[in-house]
Design an enzyme around this catalytic site. Structure first.
Site, PDB file in Angstrom:
ATOM      1  N   ASP A   1       0.824  -1.205   0.000  1.00 54.65           N
ATOM      2  CA  ASP A   1       0.000   0.000   0.000  1.00 54.65           C
ATOM      3  C   ASP A   1       0.863   1.261   0.000  1.00 54.65           C
ATOM      4  OD1 ASP A   1      -2.396  -1.526   0.105  1.00 54.65           O
ATOM      5  OD2 ASP A   1      -2.133  -1.770   2.259  1.00 54.65           O
TER       6      ASP A   1
ATOM      7  N   MET B   1       4.104  -6.978  -5.498  1.00 50.66           N
ATOM      8  CA  MET B   1       4.138  -7.671  -4.197  1.00 50.66           C
ATOM      9  C   MET B   1       5.560  -8.113  -3.875  1.00 50.66           C
ATOM     10  SD  MET B   1       0.707  -9.964  -3.792  1.00 50.66           S
ATOM     11  CE  MET B   1       0.572 -10.629  -5.432  1.00 50.66           C
TER      12      MET B   1
ATOM     13  N   HIS C   1      -5.266  -3.632   5.459  1.00 47.63           N
ATOM     14  CA  HIS C   1      -4.837  -3.894   4.082  1.00 47.63           C
ATOM     15  C   HIS C   1      -6.006  -4.384   3.233  1.00 47.63           C
ATOM     16  CE1 HIS C   1      -2.318  -4.961   0.712  1.00 47.63           C
ATOM     17  NE2 HIS C   1      -2.709  -6.223   0.791  1.00 47.63           N
TER      18      HIS C   1
ATOM     19  N   ARG D   1       2.311   1.695  -3.523  1.00 45.70           N
ATOM     20  CA  ARG D   1       1.282   2.211  -4.437  1.00 45.70           C
ATOM     21  C   ARG D   1       1.035   3.696  -4.197  1.00 45.70           C
ATOM     22  NH1 ARG D   1      -2.488  -3.149  -3.772  1.00 45.70           N
ATOM     23  NH2 ARG D   1      -1.638  -4.271  -5.562  1.00 45.70           N
TER      24      ARG D   1
END
Length: 152
Positions: free
Chosen positions: A11, A89, A38, A14
């Site tokens: 997160d 990821m 999350h 991003r």
């Protein structure tokens, strides 16, 4: 020190990327703290705490907030349910792993992580922590929130 750690770095990555896109700044030098959880609305990027995001107009923040919350779903939808954000990821995992290993070797690092917390009535919460020898050596306060973040 605490040793149970959940990763929420994706997160953060991003949020940094989206701020970089809007401001033209390199996301490698942006660090938006992301607190909460999350999943969907539990994800709360604290754009007010990142210098690079200060130039973003206030009326764009709610959409930017939702973009961070929904980024994972967008990737899964784009892959028609046949995959997820594998590379991002992996990058996020490597970033958190690097911070943990640096801390264990005596070089303290600050990252957001999901861990045991006392900042809310929830037993676990994503927030900024200090990784040091033995794991999380300190849970940092959430810090100042702007009006939008407080209401969210």
């Amino acid at each position: 020190p605490m040793k149970i750690v959940g990763i929420t770095t994706l997160d953060v990555v991003r949020a940094n990327k989206f701020v970089g896109e809007l401001t033209g700044k390199n996301p490698n030098f942006i660090n938006v703290p992301v607190v909460g959880g999350h999943a969907g609305t539990t994800i709360l990027p604290l754009f007010s705490q990142e210098k690079a995001a200060k130039g973003i107009e206030d009326d764009k923040i709610p959409d930017l907030d939702k973009k961070v919350q929904n980024a994972g779903t967008e990737v899964v939808d784009a892959k028609a349910g046949k995959g997820s954000a594998t590379l991002s990821m992996a990058y996020a995992g490597a970033r958190l792993g690097k911070a943990v290993l640096a801390g264990l070797s005596g070089r303290k690092r600050v990252e957001c992580a999901y861990c045991k917390s006392e900042v809310t009535d929830l037993p676990y919460f994503a927030q900024k922590v200090v990784f040091g020898e033995g794991g999380i050596t300190k849970v940092l306060p959430i810090g100042a929130l702007n009006e939008y973040e407080t209401k969210r």
